[in-house]
Scaffold this motif. Structure first.
Motif, mmCIF file in Angstrom:
data_model
loop_
_atom_site.group_PDB
_atom_site.id
_atom_site.type_symbol
_atom_site.label_atom_id
_atom_site.label_comp_id
_atom_site.label_asym_id
_atom_site.label_seq_id
_atom_site.Cartn_x
_atom_site.Cartn_y
_atom_site.Cartn_z
ATOM 1 N N ILE A 20 0.737 -1.329 0.089
ATOM 2 C CA ILE A 20 -0.175 0.071 0.106
ATOM 3 C C ILE A 20 1.083 0.951 0.038
ATOM 4 O O ILE A 20 1.777 1.369 0.807
ATOM 5 C CB ILE A 20 -0.985 -0.043 0.948
ATOM 6 C CG1 ILE A 20 -1.872 -1.423 1.521
ATOM 7 C CG2 ILE A 20 -1.702 1.493 1.323
ATOM 8 C CD1 ILE A 20 -2.421 -1.335 2.921
ATOM 9 N N ILE A 55 0.419 5.331 0.057
ATOM 10 C CA ILE A 55 -0.464 6.421 0.141
ATOM 11 C C ILE A 55 0.438 7.819 0.402
ATOM 12 O O ILE A 55 1.353 7.814 1.053
ATOM 13 C CB ILE A 55 -1.546 6.124 1.426
ATOM 14 C CG1 ILE A 55 -2.237 5.010 1.228
ATOM 15 C CG2 ILE A 55 -2.428 7.507 1.464
ATOM 16 C CD1 ILE A 55 -3.046 4.651 2.654
ATOM 17 N N ASP A 61 -2.829 12.120 1.011
ATOM 18 C CA ASP A 61 -4.250 12.152 1.314
ATOM 19 C C ASP A 61 -4.613 10.964 1.935
ATOM 20 O O ASP A 61 -4.706 9.834 1.021
ATOM 21 C CB ASP A 61 -5.150 12.501 0.167
ATOM 22 C CG ASP A 61 -6.612 12.719 0.310
ATOM 23 O OD1 ASP A 61 -7.034 12.254 1.678
ATOM 24 O OD2 ASP A 61 -7.517 12.723 -0.355
ATOM 25 N N SER A 62 -4.700 10.732 3.186
ATOM 26 C CA SER A 62 -5.054 9.353 3.852
ATOM 27 C C SER A 62 -6.377 8.790 3.241
ATOM 28 O O SER A 62 -6.487 7.490 3.391
ATOM 29 C CB SER A 62 -5.189 9.387 5.310
ATOM 30 O OG SER A 62 -6.329 10.182 5.769
ATOM 31 N N SER A 63 -7.305 9.356 2.717
ATOM 32 C CA SER A 63 -8.378 8.780 2.076
ATOM 33 C C SER A 63 -8.386 8.200 0.890
ATOM 34 O O SER A 63 -9.211 7.428 0.342
ATOM 35 C CB SER A 63 -9.619 9.944 2.324
ATOM 36 O OG SER A 63 -9.410 11.013 1.251
ATOM 37 N N ALA A 64 -7.253 8.802 0.113
ATOM 38 C CA ALA A 64 -7.241 8.087 -1.610
ATOM 39 C C ALA A 64 -6.176 6.954 -1.143
ATOM 40 O O ALA A 64 -4.902 7.119 -0.852
ATOM 41 C CB ALA A 64 -6.524 9.054 -2.014
ATOM 42 N N MET A 65 -6.572 5.734 -1.506
ATOM 43 C CA MET A 65 -5.738 4.591 -1.596
ATOM 44 C C MET A 65 -5.877 3.698 -2.842
ATOM 45 O O MET A 65 -6.301 2.806 -2.987
ATOM 46 C CB MET A 65 -6.077 3.721 -0.274
ATOM 47 C CG MET A 65 -5.175 2.404 0.167
ATOM 48 S SD MET A 65 -5.445 1.283 1.259
ATOM 49 C CE MET A 65 -6.892 0.864 1.044
ATOM 50 N N ASN A 66 -5.042 4.293 -3.901
ATOM 51 C CA ASN A 66 -5.163 3.694 -5.214
ATOM 52 C C ASN A 66 -4.280 2.515 -5.083
ATOM 53 O O ASN A 66 -3.300 2.663 -4.253
ATOM 54 C CB ASN A 66 -4.933 4.683 -6.406
ATOM 55 C CG ASN A 66 -5.784 5.951 -6.362
ATOM 56 O OD1 ASN A 66 -7.162 5.690 -6.416
ATOM 57 N ND2 ASN A 66 -5.060 7.053 -6.413
ATOM 58 N N TYR A 78 -1.473 0.976 -6.154
ATOM 59 C CA TYR A 78 0.049 1.222 -6.666
ATOM 60 C C TYR A 78 0.882 -0.232 -6.508
ATOM 61 O O TYR A 78 2.080 0.144 -6.778
ATOM 62 C CB TYR A 78 0.741 2.210 -6.005
ATOM 63 C CG TYR A 78 0.044 3.761 -6.498
ATOM 64 C CD1 TYR A 78 0.232 4.363 -7.497
ATOM 65 C CD2 TYR A 78 -0.924 4.110 -5.500
ATOM 66 C CE1 TYR A 78 -0.204 5.699 -7.761
ATOM 67 C CE2 TYR A 78 -1.394 5.553 -5.953
ATOM 68 C CZ TYR A 78 -0.986 6.090 -6.909
ATOM 69 O OH TYR A 78 -1.553 7.274 -7.273
ATOM 70 N N ILE A 112 -0.286 8.197 8.066
ATOM 71 C CA ILE A 112 -1.350 8.395 7.108
ATOM 72 C C ILE A 112 -1.863 7.082 6.721
ATOM 73 O O ILE A 112 -2.889 6.938 6.389
ATOM 74 C CB ILE A 112 -0.542 9.031 5.745
ATOM 75 C CG1 ILE A 112 -1.552 9.384 4.707
ATOM 76 C CG2 ILE A 112 0.466 8.020 5.233
ATOM 77 C CD1 ILE A 112 -0.804 10.287 3.607
ATOM 78 N N TYR A 113 -1.296 6.004 7.095
ATOM 79 C CA TYR A 113 -1.584 4.589 6.906
ATOM 80 C C TYR A 113 -2.745 4.174 7.908
ATOM 81 O O TYR A 113 -3.809 3.406 7.577
ATOM 82 C CB TYR A 113 -0.511 3.612 6.752
ATOM 83 C CG TYR A 113 0.320 3.650 5.537
ATOM 84 C CD1 TYR A 113 0.016 3.287 3.993
ATOM 85 C CD2 TYR A 113 1.357 4.494 5.594
ATOM 86 C CE1 TYR A 113 0.793 3.615 3.150
ATOM 87 C CE2 TYR A 113 2.334 4.646 4.325
ATOM 88 C CZ TYR A 113 1.893 4.260 3.365
ATOM 89 O OH TYR A 113 2.647 4.466 2.165
ATOM 90 N N ASN A 151 -6.370 6.245 7.268
ATOM 91 C CA ASN A 151 -7.169 5.494 6.261
ATOM 92 C C ASN A 151 -8.330 5.133 6.658
ATOM 93 O O ASN A 151 -8.283 4.105 7.398
ATOM 94 C CB ASN A 151 -6.179 4.652 5.296
ATOM 95 C CG ASN A 151 -7.288 4.158 4.010
ATOM 96 O OD1 ASN A 151 -7.479 3.099 4.078
ATOM 97 N ND2 ASN A 151 -7.175 4.926 3.176
#
Length: 265
Positions: free
Chosen positions: A175, A177, A180-185, A187, A216-217, A220
């Motif tokens: 993971i 990130i 932005d902790s709300s965005a977890m595309n 990768y 930040i993780y 999330n």
């Protein structure tokens, strides 16, 4: 060969030269006759995939040359040198097929400019041409994050379930990130590809020194929601999980990756 055929060849040659001059603009003189003629040949003999694709190819060449010129003009006169054919020729080949990703033109253009910069001799490699062709926008985002944060190390994490029998099972791996902790595309594939290219090393044997790098993780929403779900159900006899944890890791930029960022981003 008939007179009519000779005239047709001359006309086609003049048309190609006219397009070439339009595409190269002020950069034509910098590229020199050899490379200009090579590009002229590519224009004349590139596969025809329709007018729309042809127009996109020509626009890509034009835009790339403009970015090249912009970066070339930033080089101090004392550091300018003859461009490297083993860099520029394969870049030109690539301009006619690799033009759909917006980051390609900037990376190719900066690589051409770097080949004209004497200070880049110890950093530049023909391998970078092939590497660019294997980089999607996701890989470019990760590399740009290294550049923006001016760091050779970035945090990465795995989310893993802690089982009641004290074993564990992975919930999500690799993971990445940022900001932005709300965005977890996703990768994960991009990270694996960058490691394959030799630009990064991924390790979960060590972590960054400061724990707040991984906050930040923990912030999330997906992680917090799943963790709350486990805490609410863990006392049920049939429920297997007792917690969800962040496994800390590190993404390290290699020297090859650092050189690529310096020259192409």
């Amino acid at each position: 060969m008939s007179t009519l055929e000779e005239q047709a060849i001359k006309t086609a040659g003049k048309a190609t030269e006219s397009v070439l001059n339009k595409l190269l603009g002020p950069s034509a003189e910098l590229l020199g006759n050899g490379i200009a003629n090579y590009l002229k040949d590519k224009l004349a003999n590139s596969p025809y995939w329709g007018e729309e694709t042809k127009k996109a190819q020509e626009e890509n060449v034009k835009d790339t040359m403009n970015v090249f010129l912009e970066n070339f003009n930033k080089i101090d006169d004392k550091d300018k040198k003859q461009l490297s054919v083993n860099i520029v020729a394969p870049v030109i080949d690539s301009l006619f097929t690799y033009f759909e990703e917006p980051n390609y033109k900037e990376m190719f253009a900066k690589l051409i400019a770097a080949s004209c910069d004497d200070r880049s001799n110890d950093k530049i490699s023909p391998y970078f041409v092939e590497a660019i062709k294997q980089i999607s926008h996701k890989e470019a985002i990760i590399l740009a994050d290294f550049k923006n944060k001016e760091s050779n190390e970035l945090p990465i994490a795995n989310y893993k379930f802690i089982l009641k029998n004290n074993g564990y099972r992975y919930y999500k791996k690799y993971i990445f990130i940022f900001d932005d902790s709300s965005a977890m595309n996703d990768y994960s594939e991009a990270l694996i590809n960058l490691q394959r290219l030799g630009f990064i090393i991924i390790s979960f044997q060590r972590a960054l020194l400061h724990d707040n790098e991984y906050q930040i993780y923990k912030n999330n929403e997906d992680f917090k929601s799943k963790k709350q779900e486990i805490l609410e159900n863990t006392k049920l006899p049939e429920y297997k999980f007792k917690d969800l944890e962040v496994e800390k890791g590190i993404i390290e930029l290699t020297l090859l990756g650092s050189n690529f960022i310096d020259l192409c981003l």
